[in-house]
Scaffold this active site. Sequence first.
Site, PDB file in Angstrom:
ATOM      1  CG  ASP A  32      13.302   7.520 -14.037  1.00  0.00           C
ATOM      2  OD1 ASP A  32      13.878   8.456 -13.453  1.00  0.00           O
ATOM      3  OD2 ASP A  32      13.512   7.230 -15.233  1.00  0.00           O
ATOM      4  CG  ASN A  89      21.721  12.290 -10.099  1.00  0.00           C
ATOM      5  OD1 ASN A  89      22.516  11.762  -9.338  1.00  0.00           O
ATOM      6  ND2 ASN A  89      20.933  11.589 -10.903  1.00  0.00           N
ATOM      7  N   GLY A  95      25.351  14.672 -12.664  1.00  0.00           N
ATOM      8  CA  GLY A  95      24.545  13.869 -13.582  1.00  0.00           C
ATOM      9  C   GLY A  95      23.098  14.322 -13.703  1.00  0.00           C
ATOM     10  CD  GLN A  96      19.630  19.007 -11.547  1.00  0.00           C
ATOM     11  OE1 GLN A  96      20.598  19.516 -10.971  1.00  0.00           O
ATOM     12  NE2 GLN A  96      18.393  19.429 -11.395  1.00  0.00           N
ATOM     13  CG  HIS A 102      14.606  14.963 -10.044  1.00  0.00           C
ATOM     14  ND1 HIS A 102      15.058  16.022 -10.805  1.00  0.00           N
ATOM     15  CD2 HIS A 102      15.388  13.904 -10.382  1.00  0.00           C
ATOM     16  CE1 HIS A 102      16.064  15.621 -11.573  1.00  0.00           C
ATOM     17  NE2 HIS A 102      16.293  14.342 -11.320  1.00  0.00           N
ATOM     18  CG  HIS A 104      16.814   9.728  -8.984  1.00  0.00           C
ATOM     19  ND1 HIS A 104      16.525   9.226 -10.233  1.00  0.00           N
ATOM     20  CD2 HIS A 104      17.376  10.944  -9.189  1.00  0.00           C
ATOM     21  CE1 HIS A 104      16.896  10.101 -11.163  1.00  0.00           C
ATOM     22  NE2 HIS A 104      17.422  11.150 -10.560  1.00  0.00           N
TER      23      HIS A 104
HETATM   24  P1  AMP Z   1      18.413  13.297 -13.385  1.00  0.00           P
HETATM   25  O1  AMP Z   1      19.387  12.707 -14.377  1.00  0.00           O
HETATM   26  O2  AMP Z   1      18.772  13.123 -11.963  1.00  0.00           O
HETATM   27  O3  AMP Z   1      18.097  14.730 -13.748  1.00  0.00           O
HETATM   28  O4  AMP Z   1      17.083  12.443 -13.535  1.00  0.00           O
HETATM   29  C1  AMP Z   1      16.101  12.696 -14.473  1.00  0.00           C
HETATM   30  C2  AMP Z   1      15.273  11.451 -14.551  1.00  0.00           C
HETATM   31  O5  AMP Z   1      14.028  11.789 -15.150  1.00  0.00           O
HETATM   32  C3  AMP Z   1      15.876  10.320 -15.398  1.00  0.00           C
HETATM   33  O6  AMP Z   1      16.013   9.161 -14.582  1.00  0.00           O
HETATM   34  C4  AMP Z   1      14.853  10.117 -16.503  1.00  0.00           C
HETATM   35  O7  AMP Z   1      14.691   8.769 -16.854  1.00  0.00           O
HETATM   36  C5  AMP Z   1      13.589  10.688 -15.883  1.00  0.00           C
HETATM   37  N1  AMP Z   1      12.581  11.189 -16.791  1.00  0.00           N
HETATM   38  C6  AMP Z   1      12.751  12.063 -17.797  1.00  0.00           C
HETATM   39  N2  AMP Z   1      11.576  12.335 -18.386  1.00  0.00           N
HETATM   40  C7  AMP Z   1      10.635  11.623 -17.726  1.00  0.00           C
HETATM   41  C8  AMP Z   1       9.220  11.478 -17.844  1.00  0.00           C
HETATM   42  N3  AMP Z   1       8.519  12.122 -18.792  1.00  0.00           N
HETATM   43  N4  AMP Z   1       8.580  10.651 -16.978  1.00  0.00           N
HETATM   44  C9  AMP Z   1       9.269   9.984 -16.035  1.00  0.00           C
HETATM   45  N5  AMP Z   1      10.588  10.094 -15.862  1.00  0.00           N
HETATM   46  C10 AMP Z   1      11.271  10.891 -16.698  1.00  0.00           C
END
Ligand code: AMP
Length: 116
Positions: A32, A89, A95-96, A102, A104
């Site tokens: 991340d 999420n 919180g998505q 995906h 985490h």
């Molecule tokens: P969510 O809030 O569950 O949708 O998680 C999205 C996650 O994607 C967040 O933890 C961001 O930090 C991560 N994220 C967004 N863009 C990138 C990227 N280009 N490379 C790696 N992680 C990313």
Amino acid sequence: MGAKDCIFCKIADGSIPSSRVFEDSTLVAFNDLNPQAPTHILIVPREHIDSLDKAAESHTAILGHLLLTAADIARAKGFSNNGYRVVVNTNGDGGQTVFHLHVHLLAGRPFIFPPG
Ligand code: AMP
Ligand code: ZN
């Protein structure tokens, strides 16, 4: 073939760079960009699925594979004993922020429950 303008489709097909920790024919795992723990890895299916809410019976195998891959990565990195947190999420209150399903994988520190 990914969804247009989806950042995780682009990471999966390599057109946006990422720090990959694992990949196979159906998913990719990468660090991340904004880690919330010493280890914070995202595991995403190569197939675009908007969210867990949009997953269907036809996704049963990939959903299982996402979770088992999270466990495999955690085990390989030595977190089995101390434990770790796996989070999906979903939509606004969940919180998505990226609408490509995906998982985490968070590890390397204790986590409280329930999360905020
Ligand atoms: P969510 O809030 O569950 O949708 O998680 C999205 C996650 O994607 C967040 O933890 C961001 O930090 C991560 N994220 C967004 N863009 C990138 C990227 N280009 N490379 C790696 N992680 C990313
Ligand atoms: Zn996508």
